[in-house]
Design an enzyme around this catalytic site. Structure first.
Site, PDB file in Angstrom:
ATOM      1  N   ASP A  75       0.832  -1.210   0.000  1.00  0.00           N
ATOM      2  CA  ASP A  75       0.000   0.000   0.000  1.00  0.00           C
ATOM      3  C   ASP A  75       0.867   1.262   0.000  1.00  0.00           C
ATOM      4  O   ASP A  75       0.359   2.380  -0.068  1.00  0.00           O
ATOM      5  CB  ASP A  75      -1.017  -0.002   1.152  1.00  0.00           C
ATOM      6  CG  ASP A  75      -0.383  -0.060   2.524  1.00  0.00           C
ATOM      7  OD1 ASP A  75       0.863  -0.141   2.622  1.00  0.00           O
ATOM      8  OD2 ASP A  75      -1.135  -0.025   3.527  1.00  0.00           O
ATOM      9  N   SER A  76       2.201   1.076   0.014  1.00  0.00           N
ATOM     10  CA  SER A  76       3.124   2.196  -0.196  1.00  0.00           C
ATOM     11  C   SER A  76       2.860   2.852  -1.547  1.00  0.00           C
ATOM     12  O   SER A  76       3.285   3.986  -1.772  1.00  0.00           O
ATOM     13  CB  SER A  76       4.577   1.705  -0.115  1.00  0.00           C
ATOM     14  OG  SER A  76       4.782   0.615  -0.995  1.00  0.00           O
TER      15      SER A  76
ATOM     16  N   ASP B   4      -1.064  -6.346  -0.195  1.00  0.00           N
ATOM     17  CA  ASP B   4      -1.183  -5.658   1.091  1.00  0.00           C
ATOM     18  C   ASP B   4      -2.645  -5.321   1.363  1.00  0.00           C
ATOM     19  O   ASP B   4      -3.322  -4.752   0.499  1.00  0.00           O
ATOM     20  CB  ASP B   4      -0.403  -4.336   0.991  1.00  0.00           C
ATOM     21  CG  ASP B   4       0.412  -4.027   2.217  1.00  0.00           C
ATOM     22  OD1 ASP B   4       0.320  -4.778   3.199  1.00  0.00           O
ATOM     23  OD2 ASP B   4       1.149  -3.025   2.176  1.00  0.00           O
TER      24      ASP B   4
ATOM     25  N   LYS C  22      -1.122  -9.432   3.120  1.00  0.00           N
ATOM     26  CA  LYS C  22      -0.290  -8.966   4.241  1.00  0.00           C
ATOM     27  C   LYS C  22      -1.124  -8.091   5.166  1.00  0.00           C
ATOM     28  O   LYS C  22      -1.919  -7.276   4.702  1.00  0.00           O
ATOM     29  CB  LYS C  22       0.934  -8.195   3.733  1.00  0.00           C
ATOM     30  CG  LYS C  22       1.829  -7.668   4.879  1.00  0.00           C
ATOM     31  CD  LYS C  22       3.188  -7.204   4.400  1.00  0.00           C
ATOM     32  CE  LYS C  22       3.192  -5.837   3.797  1.00  0.00           C
ATOM     33  NZ  LYS C  22       2.758  -4.758   4.693  1.00  0.00           N
TER      34      LYS C  22
ATOM     35  N   GLU D 139      -0.901  -5.698   8.815  1.00  0.00           N
ATOM     36  CA  GLU D 139      -0.060  -5.040   9.827  1.00  0.00           C
ATOM     37  C   GLU D 139      -0.624  -5.302  11.225  1.00  0.00           C
ATOM     38  O   GLU D 139      -1.832  -5.192  11.442  1.00  0.00           O
ATOM     39  CB  GLU D 139      -0.016  -3.522   9.584  1.00  0.00           C
ATOM     40  CG  GLU D 139       0.784  -3.133   8.355  1.00  0.00           C
ATOM     41  CD  GLU D 139       0.916  -1.622   8.166  1.00  0.00           C
ATOM     42  OE1 GLU D 139       0.630  -0.858   9.110  1.00  0.00           O
ATOM     43  OE2 GLU D 139       1.311  -1.217   7.062  1.00  0.00           O
TER      44      GLU D 139
ATOM     45  N   GLU E 153       9.622  -4.176  10.085  1.00  0.00           N
ATOM     46  CA  GLU E 153       9.993  -2.873   9.506  1.00  0.00           C
ATOM     47  C   GLU E 153      10.502  -1.903  10.573  1.00  0.00           C
ATOM     48  O   GLU E 153       9.948  -1.841  11.688  1.00  0.00           O
ATOM     49  CB  GLU E 153       8.773  -2.250   8.796  1.00  0.00           C
ATOM     50  CG  GLU E 153       9.097  -0.878   8.207  1.00  0.00           C
ATOM     51  CD  GLU E 153       8.065  -0.340   7.244  1.00  0.00           C
ATOM     52  OE1 GLU E 153       7.067  -1.020   6.970  1.00  0.00           O
ATOM     53  OE2 GLU E 153       8.271   0.798   6.767  1.00  0.00           O
TER      54      GLU E 153
HETATM   55  O1  KIV Z   1       3.508  -1.108   1.580  1.00  0.00           O
HETATM   56  C1  KIV Z   1       4.641  -1.582   1.462  1.00  0.00           C
HETATM   57  O2  KIV Z   1       5.339  -1.399   0.445  1.00  0.00           O
HETATM   58  C2  KIV Z   1       5.161  -2.364   2.575  1.00  0.00           C
HETATM   59  C3  KIV Z   1       6.626  -2.648   2.600  1.00  0.00           C
HETATM   60  C4  KIV Z   1       7.341  -1.418   3.004  1.00  0.00           C
HETATM   61  C5  KIV Z   1       6.951  -3.803   3.458  1.00  0.00           C
HETATM   62  O3  KIV Z   1       4.427  -2.723   3.445  1.00  0.00           O
END
Ligand code: KIV
Length: 262
Positions: free
Chosen positions: A41-42, A80, A109, A111, A178
């Protein structure tokens, strides 16, 4: 193509290589090279110029995951789960099921540590593979008042180890660590039997992940300490663009070899 079983064999052996991708073009360049592609989600920050990841939606993540899956058919892909899409077990199962139903991604993924263990358990018990994410968690940026490196005190290291153990016990097949000091990441990695994938966590994890636009030098807004640029992408693009603009303006492009003749 990696599987969950082969990914888990990297525990304590050759480090896993993980990179993010958001589109089919770059995903195709990474396909069959890295072990895992993460549709992070970056993308909300580096692709969408937002100040944080919080406004990425499920539909946006599904759109980008579909594109990445189309470009990288031979690589294990993780989607994510964006902020607010796994607030309780039912919501998490609904949204994560969309990832499997609407894309070819292999896992999601999530968090969160101990507090999110029941959600991870609900997903894994419903046949959805989960990668955990502990330490500095970007989706907590507003509630925690910024991005804070973790594991600087013994008390925090113990908390992080408890988080990692809870994520493992809930059924996650691997976990991202992270923004954690190196010694803490090492101790977390030693404390659990699933692979740890570090970002800003030093060299003792079972793998490394970087955001593609950071490590290839396309994202220039800021450069975190842990980002090594393997390419100056933005500079290369701008130099090429300057050459194109100059040639068009002076009518030297298109040259004969780029022109159809009778
Ligand atoms: O959103 C993302 O790219 C991430 C990575 C930084 C692990 O969660």
């Amino acid at each position: 193509m990696k599987t969950i079983t082969s990914i888990q064999k990297h525990k304590g052996t050759t480090p896993l290589t993980v990179i993010t991708a958001y589109d089919a073009l770059f995903a195709s360049l990474f396909d069959q090279k890295v072990d895992i592609i993460l549709v992070g989600d970056s993308l909300n920050m580096s692709f969408n110029a937002k100040p944080d990841t919080l406004s990425a939606s499920m539909d946006v993540m599904l759109y980008h995951t579909k594109a990445v899956c189309a470009g990288a058919k031979e690589t294990f892909i993780v989607c994510d789960m964006p902020f607010g899409t796994y607030t309780d077990e039912k919501t998490a199962i609904y949204n994560a099921s969309r990832v499997y139903a609407e894309t070819d991604a292999h896992a999601v993924k999530i968090e969160g540590g101990i507090a999110r263990a029941p959600i991870i358990k609900a997903l894994t018990q419903n046949s959805i593979a989960v990668m955990g994410h502990i330490g500095l968690m970007p989706q907590f940026v507003r509630s925690e008042g910024g991005y804070k490196v973790r594991g600087r005190t013994e008390e925090d290291i113990v908390t992080l180890i408890e988080d990692a153990r809870a994520v493992e016990k809930a059924g996650a097949f691997s976990v991202v660590i992270e923004g954690v000091v190196e010694e803490a990441a090492k101790r977390i990695s030693e404390a659990i039997s699933i692979p740890t994938i570090g970002i800003g966590a030093g060299k003792y994890t079972d793998g490394q992940v970087l955001v593609w636009s950071d490590m290839l030098g396309f994202f220039q807004a800021f450069q975190p300490k842990f980002v090594k640029r393997y390419l100056e992408g933005a500079t290369l693009v701008q130099t090429a663009l300057d050459a194109y603009i100059k040639e068009v303006q002076e009518r030297s492009f298109p040259q004969t070899e780029y022109t159809y003749q009778k």
